[in-house]
Design an enzyme around this catalytic site. Structure first.
Site, PDB file in Angstrom:
ATOM      1  N   ARG A  56       0.835  -1.201   0.000  1.00 25.73           N
ATOM      2  CA  ARG A  56       0.000   0.000   0.000  1.00 25.73           C
ATOM      3  C   ARG A  56       0.871   1.252   0.000  1.00 25.73           C
ATOM      4  NH1 ARG A  56      -4.473   0.501   4.628  1.00 25.73           N
ATOM      5  NH2 ARG A  56      -2.674   1.056   5.894  1.00 25.73           N
ATOM      6  N   LYS A 155      -2.718   6.907   1.300  1.00 23.43           N
ATOM      7  CA  LYS A 155      -2.506   7.206   2.725  1.00 23.43           C
ATOM      8  C   LYS A 155      -1.465   8.320   2.837  1.00 23.43           C
ATOM      9  CE  LYS A 155      -2.233   4.709   7.109  1.00 23.43           C
ATOM     10  NZ  LYS A 155      -3.332   5.422   7.741  1.00 23.43           N
ATOM     11  N   GLU A 188     -16.202   5.820   6.164  1.00 18.93           N
ATOM     12  CA  GLU A 188     -15.259   5.331   7.176  1.00 18.93           C
ATOM     13  C   GLU A 188     -15.217   6.272   8.365  1.00 18.93           C
ATOM     14  OE1 GLU A 188     -11.296   5.059   5.455  1.00 18.93           O
ATOM     15  OE2 GLU A 188     -11.461   7.034   4.527  1.00 18.93           O
TER      16      GLU A 188
HETATM   17  N1  PXG Z   1      -9.286   4.601   7.199  1.00 17.43           N
HETATM   18  C1  PXG Z   1      -8.431   5.610   7.462  1.00 17.43           C
HETATM   19  C2  PXG Z   1      -8.736   6.972   6.997  1.00 17.43           C
HETATM   20  C3  PXG Z   1      -7.232   5.341   8.159  1.00 17.43           C
HETATM   21  O1  PXG Z   1      -6.380   6.330   8.413  1.00 17.43           O
HETATM   22  C4  PXG Z   1      -7.908   3.014   8.334  1.00 17.43           C
HETATM   23  C5  PXG Z   1      -9.042   3.342   7.612  1.00 17.43           C
HETATM   24  C6  PXG Z   1      -7.669   1.598   8.729  1.00 17.43           C
HETATM   25  O2  PXG Z   1      -6.652   1.025   7.920  1.00 17.43           O
HETATM   26  P1  PXG Z   1      -5.694  -0.125   8.456  1.00 17.43           P
HETATM   27  O3  PXG Z   1      -4.848  -0.455   7.282  1.00 17.43           O
HETATM   28  O4  PXG Z   1      -4.918   0.450   9.599  1.00 17.43           O
HETATM   29  O5  PXG Z   1      -6.576  -1.249   8.877  1.00 17.43           O
HETATM   30  C7  PXG Z   1      -6.967   4.029   8.609  1.00 17.43           C
HETATM   31  C8  PXG Z   1      -5.706   3.731   9.368  1.00 17.43           C
HETATM   32  C9  PXG Z   1      -4.578   6.928  14.540  1.00 17.43           C
HETATM   33  C10 PXG Z   1      -4.185   6.040  13.423  1.00 17.43           C
HETATM   34  O6  PXG Z   1      -3.702   7.334  15.315  1.00 17.43           O
HETATM   35  C11 PXG Z   1      -5.058   5.767  12.394  1.00 17.43           C
HETATM   36  C12 PXG Z   1      -4.669   4.919  11.344  1.00 17.43           C
HETATM   37  C13 PXG Z   1      -3.444   4.362  11.337  1.00 17.43           C
HETATM   38  C14 PXG Z   1      -2.591   4.656  12.357  1.00 17.43           C
HETATM   39  C15 PXG Z   1      -2.936   5.498  13.422  1.00 17.43           C
HETATM   40  O7  PXG Z   1      -5.765   7.262  14.662  1.00 17.43           O
HETATM   41  N2  PXG Z   1      -5.559   4.737  10.362  1.00 17.43           N
END
Ligand code: PXG
Length: 302
Positions: A56, A155, A188
């Site tokens: 990713r 991301k 989301e």
């Molecule tokens: N949607 C968004 C916008 C994200 O930023 C996810 C979904 C979930 O993706 P993963 O691959 O992690 O299952 C994310 C990931 C935080 C924090 O501190 C948030 C994420 C990653 C790391 C830290 O809130 N988001």
């Protein structure tokens, strides 16, 4: 009193003590949010889904025409090395590639050297009690940009859209919120993907509705299959959320967390649901048995 060992941060191939780790004020990651990142977990000394996170990351880099100055293999070894040097068994990794230092114009071609940062630390997004009681959510007024505006699949370091949604959450005294796209579909949370359970089937928004293609989301879809739970990737509305039997969020930081209400509507029984618990248990069993070992094999040093 014993001092906690200072974390070591990987910056462009060097490990720097956290208190001395810094980047240039001319870095376009800072000036323009021009860059990308990944948040990755280490469970029991193994990096969870590292290949998927790297894939990713390189996809995000491709979208931004950002040249990561390491091969995926080198970056994988750099991640293992940094975790190992920090000596943590359960950890959170923040892998950041910014455009690097340039001048005060936003032109990325003036930034010849991207900055590569690997931070290894611990993370607790929500208190344990919230996992037991379940979260209360609200929908927010700010919309996720569409795939034709700023594709949420990338991301990127530009998280203002999520920050604004989190500010709305804070103003309402909530830990998390649901964000809609420009068509009014639920896409989301600020940092997690959303799932509904209705009539025993899982529902989650498809990638084309404009979401981050979450690694945890994919793990949950895969686990659902092995658990014999049907799942569908279809657009969902707030009405679907209000009338679902269960709702939960998934993410690297949040893991799997139940949701018990949205916009004042109780979801299902108002308690964390049975399917949510089943998925959460399956997730932890899987996470603790899977992943790339950090300590058992010799790592290539960069
Ligand atoms: N949607 C968004 C916008 C994200 O930023 C996810 C979904 C979930 O993706 P993963 O691959 O992690 O299952 C994310 C990931 C935080 C924090 O501190 C948030 C994420 C990653 C790391 C830290 O809130 N988001």
């Amino acid at each position: 009193m014993e001092h906690a060992a200072e974390r070591l941060i990987f910056i462009n191939g060097e490990l720097i003590p956290a208190s001395k780790a810094s980047v240039s004020v001319f870095d376009h990651g800072f000036l323009y949010g021009d860059g990308i990142f990944e948040g990755i977990r280490v469970y029991s000394g193994r990096v969870f889904k590292l290949e998927e996170h790297l894939e990713r990351l390189y996809d995000s880099a491709k979208a931004l025409l950002l040249q990561i100055p390491y091969t995926p293999t080198e970056l994988r070894e750099a991640v293992r090395y940094t975790v190992r040097e920090n000596g943590l068994q359960d950890a959170y990794i923040r892998l950041v590639i910014s455009r690097g230092p340039g001048d005060l114009g936003l032109d990325p071609t003036r930034c010849p050297h991207p900055t590569v940062i690997i931070i290894v630390d611990t993370i607790r997004l929500y208190p344990e009690s919230l996992y037991q009681s379940g979260m209360e959510l609200a929908s927010v007024s700010i919309r996720r940009p569409g795939t034709d505006v700023l594709n949420p699949a990338v991301k990127s370091l530009n998280y203002l859209n999520s920050v604004l949604a989190k500010i709305e959450a804070n103003l309402r005294g909530l830990s998390e919120v649901l964000i809609l796209n420009q068509f009014g579909q639920v896409v989301e949370g600020t940092g997690d993907n959303v799932f509904l359970v209705k009539g025993g089937t899982l529902y989650t928004p498809p990638t084309y509705s404009g979401i981050l293609n979450g690694i945890t989301r994919q793990v949950v879809l895969d686990l659902a299959r092995t658990e014999g739970i049907l799942s569908q990737e279809v657009p969902i509305t707030l009405h679907d959320v209000y009338t679902a039997d269960e709702c939960f969020l998934t993410g690297t930081a949040a893991e799997v967390i139940g949701v018990v209400s949205c916009d004042g509507r109780q979801i299902g029984t108002g308690k964390v649901g049975l399917v949510t618990r089943q998925i959460r248990d399956a997730f932890f069993t899987y996470a603790r048995s899977e992943g790339l070992p950090v300590y058992t094999e010799d790592t290539l040093r960069i």
